[in-house]
Scaffold this motif. Structure first.
Motif, PDB file in Angstrom:
ATOM      1  N   LYS A 143       0.763  -1.348   0.248  1.00  0.00           N
ATOM      2  CA  LYS A 143      -0.007  -0.140  -0.148  1.00  0.00           C
ATOM      3  C   LYS A 143       0.932   1.201   0.009  1.00  0.00           C
ATOM      4  O   LYS A 143       0.466   2.243  -0.669  1.00  0.00           O
ATOM      5  CB  LYS A 143      -1.148   0.120   0.989  1.00  0.00           C
ATOM      6  N   TYR A 144       2.126   1.188   0.713  1.00  0.00           N
ATOM      7  CA  TYR A 144       2.850   2.266   0.659  1.00  0.00           C
ATOM      8  C   TYR A 144       3.535   2.455  -0.803  1.00  0.00           C
ATOM      9  O   TYR A 144       3.894   3.600  -1.193  1.00  0.00           O
ATOM     10  CB  TYR A 144       3.850   2.175   1.566  1.00  0.00           C
ATOM     11  N   ILE A 145       3.932   1.333  -1.337  1.00  0.00           N
ATOM     12  CA  ILE A 145       4.728   1.441  -2.664  1.00  0.00           C
ATOM     13  C   ILE A 145       3.661   1.927  -3.772  1.00  0.00           C
ATOM     14  O   ILE A 145       3.821   2.698  -4.683  1.00  0.00           O
ATOM     15  CB  ILE A 145       4.994  -0.043  -3.000  1.00  0.00           C
ATOM     16  N   GLU A 146       2.060   1.718  -3.698  1.00  0.00           N
ATOM     17  CA  GLU A 146       1.149   2.362  -4.428  1.00  0.00           C
ATOM     18  C   GLU A 146       1.146   3.868  -4.273  1.00  0.00           C
ATOM     19  O   GLU A 146       0.947   4.529  -5.049  1.00  0.00           O
ATOM     20  CB  GLU A 146      -0.230   1.921  -3.987  1.00  0.00           C
ATOM     21  N   GLU A 147       1.336   4.142  -2.953  1.00  0.00           N
ATOM     22  CA  GLU A 147       1.390   5.828  -2.766  1.00  0.00           C
ATOM     23  C   GLU A 147       2.762   6.403  -3.365  1.00  0.00           C
ATOM     24  O   GLU A 147       2.622   7.344  -4.055  1.00  0.00           O
ATOM     25  CB  GLU A 147       1.540   5.983  -1.280  1.00  0.00           C
ATOM     26  N   ALA A 148       3.683   5.628  -3.549  1.00  0.00           N
ATOM     27  CA  ALA A 148       5.034   5.933  -3.888  1.00  0.00           C
ATOM     28  C   ALA A 148       4.668   5.960  -5.614  1.00  0.00           C
ATOM     29  O   ALA A 148       5.142   6.949  -6.394  1.00  0.00           O
ATOM     30  CB  ALA A 148       6.155   4.874  -3.820  1.00  0.00           C
ATOM     31  N   GLU A 149       3.947   5.049  -6.100  1.00  0.00           N
ATOM     32  CA  GLU A 149       3.741   4.883  -7.499  1.00  0.00           C
ATOM     33  C   GLU A 149       3.031   6.200  -7.786  1.00  0.00           C
ATOM     34  O   GLU A 149       3.340   6.813  -8.935  1.00  0.00           O
ATOM     35  CB  GLU A 149       2.887   3.597  -8.020  1.00  0.00           C
ATOM     36  N   ARG A 150       1.942   6.582  -7.103  1.00  0.00           N
ATOM     37  CA  ARG A 150       1.133   7.580  -7.322  1.00  0.00           C
ATOM     38  C   ARG A 150       2.047   9.168  -7.375  1.00  0.00           C
ATOM     39  O   ARG A 150       1.567   9.946  -8.207  1.00  0.00           O
ATOM     40  CB  ARG A 150      -0.155   7.837  -6.509  1.00  0.00           C
ATOM     41  N   PHE A 151       2.936   9.095  -6.202  1.00  0.00           N
ATOM     42  CA  PHE A 151       3.907   9.995  -6.383  1.00  0.00           C
ATOM     43  C   PHE A 151       4.402  10.421  -7.673  1.00  0.00           C
ATOM     44  O   PHE A 151       4.537  11.420  -8.159  1.00  0.00           O
ATOM     45  CB  PHE A 151       4.630   9.876  -5.209  1.00  0.00           C
ATOM     46  N   TYR A 152       5.139   9.351  -8.267  1.00  0.00           N
ATOM     47  CA  TYR A 152       6.048   9.347  -9.350  1.00  0.00           C
ATOM     48  C   TYR A 152       5.178   9.536 -10.529  1.00  0.00           C
ATOM     49  O   TYR A 152       5.687   9.970 -11.400  1.00  0.00           O
ATOM     50  CB  TYR A 152       6.821   8.066  -9.361  1.00  0.00           C
ATOM     51  N   SER A 153       3.700   9.156 -10.489  1.00  0.00           N
ATOM     52  CA  SER A 153       3.051   9.507 -11.579  1.00  0.00           C
ATOM     53  C   SER A 153       2.266  10.784 -11.417  1.00  0.00           C
ATOM     54  O   SER A 153       1.378  10.963 -12.367  1.00  0.00           O
ATOM     55  CB  SER A 153       1.988   8.224 -11.622  1.00  0.00           C
ATOM     56  N   ASN A 154       2.693  11.520 -10.544  1.00  0.00           N
ATOM     57  CA  ASN A 154       2.146  12.932 -10.316  1.00  0.00           C
ATOM     58  C   ASN A 154       0.708  12.992 -10.024  1.00  0.00           C
ATOM     59  O   ASN A 154      -0.406  13.499 -10.727  1.00  0.00           O
ATOM     60  CB  ASN A 154       2.227  13.907 -11.651  1.00  0.00           C
ATOM     61  N   ASP A 155       0.192  11.996  -9.288  1.00  0.00           N
ATOM     62  CA  ASP A 155      -1.085  11.589  -9.058  1.00  0.00           C
ATOM     63  C   ASP A 155      -1.221  11.281  -7.315  1.00  0.00           C
ATOM     64  O   ASP A 155      -1.585  10.268  -7.084  1.00  0.00           O
ATOM     65  CB  ASP A 155      -1.688  10.544  -9.874  1.00  0.00           C
ATOM     66  N   TYR A 156      -1.329  12.354  -6.347  1.00  0.00           N
ATOM     67  CA  TYR A 156      -1.274  12.231  -5.168  1.00  0.00           C
ATOM     68  C   TYR A 156      -1.723  13.423  -4.601  1.00  0.00           C
ATOM     69  O   TYR A 156      -2.060  14.237  -5.026  1.00  0.00           O
ATOM     70  CB  TYR A 156       0.275  11.826  -4.752  1.00  0.00           C
ATOM     71  N   THR A 157      -2.088  13.236  -3.129  1.00  0.00           N
ATOM     72  CA  THR A 157      -2.919  14.256  -2.279  1.00  0.00           C
ATOM     73  C   THR A 157      -1.851  14.162  -1.073  1.00  0.00           C
ATOM     74  O   THR A 157      -1.312  13.413  -0.513  1.00  0.00           O
ATOM     75  CB  THR A 157      -4.059  13.750  -2.036  1.00  0.00           C
ATOM     76  N   ILE A 158      -1.587  15.521  -0.294  1.00  0.00           N
ATOM     77  CA  ILE A 158      -0.821  15.876   0.710  1.00  0.00           C
ATOM     78  C   ILE A 158      -1.812  16.771   1.601  1.00  0.00           C
ATOM     79  O   ILE A 158      -2.222  17.896   1.060  1.00  0.00           O
ATOM     80  CB  ILE A 158       0.414  16.437   0.270  1.00  0.00           C
ATOM     81  N   LYS A 159      -2.118  16.274   2.704  1.00  0.00           N
ATOM     82  CA  LYS A 159      -2.782  17.058   3.708  1.00  0.00           C
ATOM     83  C   LYS A 159      -2.110  17.985   4.657  1.00  0.00           C
ATOM     84  O   LYS A 159      -0.695  17.982   4.610  1.00  0.00           O
ATOM     85  CB  LYS A 159      -3.633  16.340   4.664  1.00  0.00           C
ATOM     86  N   ASN A 160      -2.373  19.147   5.113  1.00  0.00           N
ATOM     87  CA  ASN A 160      -1.559  20.370   5.745  1.00  0.00           C
ATOM     88  C   ASN A 160      -0.363  20.633   5.004  1.00  0.00           C
ATOM     89  O   ASN A 160       0.694  20.796   5.472  1.00  0.00           O
ATOM     90  CB  ASN A 160      -1.221  19.653   7.139  1.00  0.00           C
ATOM     91  N   TYR A 161      -0.485  20.858   3.805  1.00  0.00           N
ATOM     92  CA  TYR A 161       0.528  21.168   2.923  1.00  0.00           C
ATOM     93  C   TYR A 161       0.741  22.863   3.026  1.00  0.00           C
ATOM     94  O   TYR A 161      -0.176  23.515   2.829  1.00  0.00           O
ATOM     95  CB  TYR A 161       0.370  20.902   1.465  1.00  0.00           C
ATOM     96  N   ASN A 162       2.025  23.142   3.122  1.00  0.00           N
ATOM     97  CA  ASN A 162       2.395  24.576   3.072  1.00  0.00           C
ATOM     98  C   ASN A 162       2.901  25.055   1.839  1.00  0.00           C
ATOM     99  O   ASN A 162       3.859  24.560   1.435  1.00  0.00           O
ATOM    100  CB  ASN A 162       3.732  24.866   4.142  1.00  0.00           C
ATOM    101  N   LEU A 163       2.231  25.833   1.086  1.00  0.00           N
ATOM    102  CA  LEU A 163       2.336  26.341  -0.189  1.00  0.00           C
ATOM    103  C   LEU A 163       2.992  27.805  -0.024  1.00  0.00           C
ATOM    104  O   LEU A 163       2.434  28.462   0.550  1.00  0.00           O
ATOM    105  CB  LEU A 163       1.118  26.284  -1.008  1.00  0.00           C
ATOM    106  N   VAL A 164       4.316  27.982  -0.547  1.00  0.00           N
ATOM    107  CA  VAL A 164       4.837  29.306  -0.474  1.00  0.00           C
ATOM    108  C   VAL A 164       5.297  29.720  -1.985  1.00  0.00           C
ATOM    109  O   VAL A 164       5.981  29.204  -2.580  1.00  0.00           O
ATOM    110  CB  VAL A 164       6.089  29.275   0.430  1.00  0.00           C
ATOM    111  N   GLY A 165       4.869  31.028  -2.235  1.00  0.00           N
ATOM    112  CA  GLY A 165       5.338  31.563  -3.503  1.00  0.00           C
ATOM    113  C   GLY A 165       4.810  32.630  -3.891  1.00  0.00           C
ATOM    114  O   GLY A 165       3.635  33.110  -3.383  1.00  0.00           O
ATOM    115  N   PRO A 166       5.289  33.305  -5.054  1.00  0.00           N
ATOM    116  CA  PRO A 166       4.414  34.772  -5.399  1.00  0.00           C
ATOM    117  C   PRO A 166       3.160  34.441  -6.201  1.00  0.00           C
ATOM    118  O   PRO A 166       3.168  33.206  -6.706  1.00  0.00           O
ATOM    119  CB  PRO A 166       5.410  35.119  -6.418  1.00  0.00           C
ATOM    120  N   VAL A 167       2.257  35.404  -5.942  1.00  0.00           N
ATOM    121  CA  VAL A 167       1.170  35.126  -6.728  1.00  0.00           C
ATOM    122  C   VAL A 167       1.097  35.822  -8.255  1.00  0.00           C
ATOM    123  O   VAL A 167       1.555  37.078  -8.406  1.00  0.00           O
ATOM    124  CB  VAL A 167      -0.123  36.079  -6.012  1.00  0.00           C
TER     125      VAL A 167
END
Length: 373
Positions: free
Chosen positions: A271-295
């Motif tokens: 199940k963790y390797i499935e999460e890794a596969e989604r990450f490598y395929s740019n298909d994933y979700t991260i909770k409590n994510y800090n997004l920093v950058g210019p608008v």
């Protein structure tokens, strides 16, 4: 019967084989051949070509097989089998579960096993040429095609279910360009074990810390979506089998792999390797994510109080993230956009797909007044 990989005869590894068999180097003919005599009987002599491009090379190989056959009182077929085995690495893929304990496997799982074995080797071979995070697709480089042409299926083994792949270390014509200093096939088997081991270790770390960045760090080690997909598939349609990957190196070839290793991946890790596969395929979700950058972009409908903004995340290779904001946060975003030297910081759920990256459920928004350097 002909020796499948004649080029092996020209290598130092074949010389090691002769020494182990009791042959003694008698003299060297520079750039042409080495002359060997049998320690137990000097009547036997071998002329070992060191250049496979000689016109009579195949004839010299036949002479060597004959000499070995006569000196050891073995059939030519036995000698050729022995030489074939020592010039190969064996990739052993074992799946373990009660339903394969007698050496049989359900047909659908068996088909998938062969398909995913190919995918596993594709990941290793393609990552030697060009490591990447996503799935490998498109036409294979020529050196990879030649590697697959050289692969053979060995006999399966009873006790769980074992699929053996035979990888000749040396090809008839060595043309691997500059992908590696050692034979390409040996480099692929090294990469296979290294990348599977790295993935297995990364899963342990991810279970503890829950940080997907752990998988980002091992892309350069040959870990990617294709590798993850292969391991997941090898665990069976129900993802319930233990997967054991092992390389049995040639006893004669250069010791570049080290000790024969095996990596065991339990069903609990899939199940963790499935999460890794989604990450490598740019298909994933991260909770409590800090997004920093210019608008960099603002978009609000005429009849809407809130709006959609686009933020460039410089820490992620200038990834563009769209965020839908309520009126209060959108007004803050306008201020950040007006001052190009200010970053916005948002906290929410990051949703990454192959086509788009979004931040939703924003719980915090404020402007960082430090200038961008």
């Amino acid at each position: 019967m002909k020796l499948y990989n004649e080029r092996f005869i020209t290598t130092d590894d074949f010389s090691k084989y002769l020494i182990l068999k009791g042959w003694v180097l008698f003299t060297k003919l520079p750039q042409i051949a080495n002359v060997w005599r049998y320690g137990k009987n000097n009547d036997y002599e071998i002329l070992q070509p060191i250049n496979a491009n000689l016109k009579d090379f195949s004839n010299r190989v036949n002479d060597i097989v004959n000499a070995l056959s006569e000196s050891e009182n073995k059939s030519k077929a036995e000698i050729i089998k022995e030489l074939t085995n020592i010039s190969n690495d064996i990739i052993s893929l074992r799946v373990i579960h009660d339903d394969v304990a007698n050496g049989e496997i359900p047909f659908a799982d068996g088909v998938q096993l062969f398909s995913k074995a190919k995918e596993l080797m594709l990941s290793a071979a393609r990552s030697v040429v060009n490591p990447q995070r996503g799935r490998y697709s498109g036409k294979n480089p020529e050196v990879v095609e030649r590697f697959f042409s050289s692969l053979k299926l060995g006999q399966t083994e009873v006790g769980s279910f074992v699929l053996n792949l035979v990888a000749p270390i040396y090809w008839e014509e060595e043309s691997q360009e500059d992908y590696c200093k050692v034979p390409f096939s040996r480099t692929v088997t090294e990469r296979l074990m290294y990348s599977v081991e790295k993935l297995n270790d990364a899963v342990d770390k991810y279970k503890e810390r829950g940080d997907l960045k752990i998988f980002e760090a091992i892309i350069k080690d040959g870990v990617n979506a294709t590798l993850c997909s292969a391991i997941i598939g090898l665990s069976g349609l129900n993802k319930s089998r233990v997967v054991e990957v092992r390389v049995l190196k040639s006893l004669i070839a250069e010791d570049t792999i080290g000790e024969n290793k095996k990596v065991t991946i339990t069903p609990e890790k899939i199940k963790y390797i499935e999460e890794a596969e989604r990450f490598y395929s740019n298909d994933y979700t991260i909770k409590n994510y800090n997004l920093v950058g210019p608008v960099i972009r603002l978009n609000r409908d005429i009849n809407s109080l809130g709006g959609v903004v686009t933020i460039v995340e410089s820490s992620e290779n200038n990834r563009k993230v769209t965020v839908e904001l309520d009126e209060e946060h959108y007004n803050e975003a306008i201020k950040a956009h007006e001052n190009k030297y200010e970053n916005a910081r948002l906290v929410g759920v990051l949703i990454v797909t192959p086509k788009k990256t979004r931040l939703v459920e924003v719980s915090d928004f404020h402007i960082l007044h430090n200038p961008i350097k």
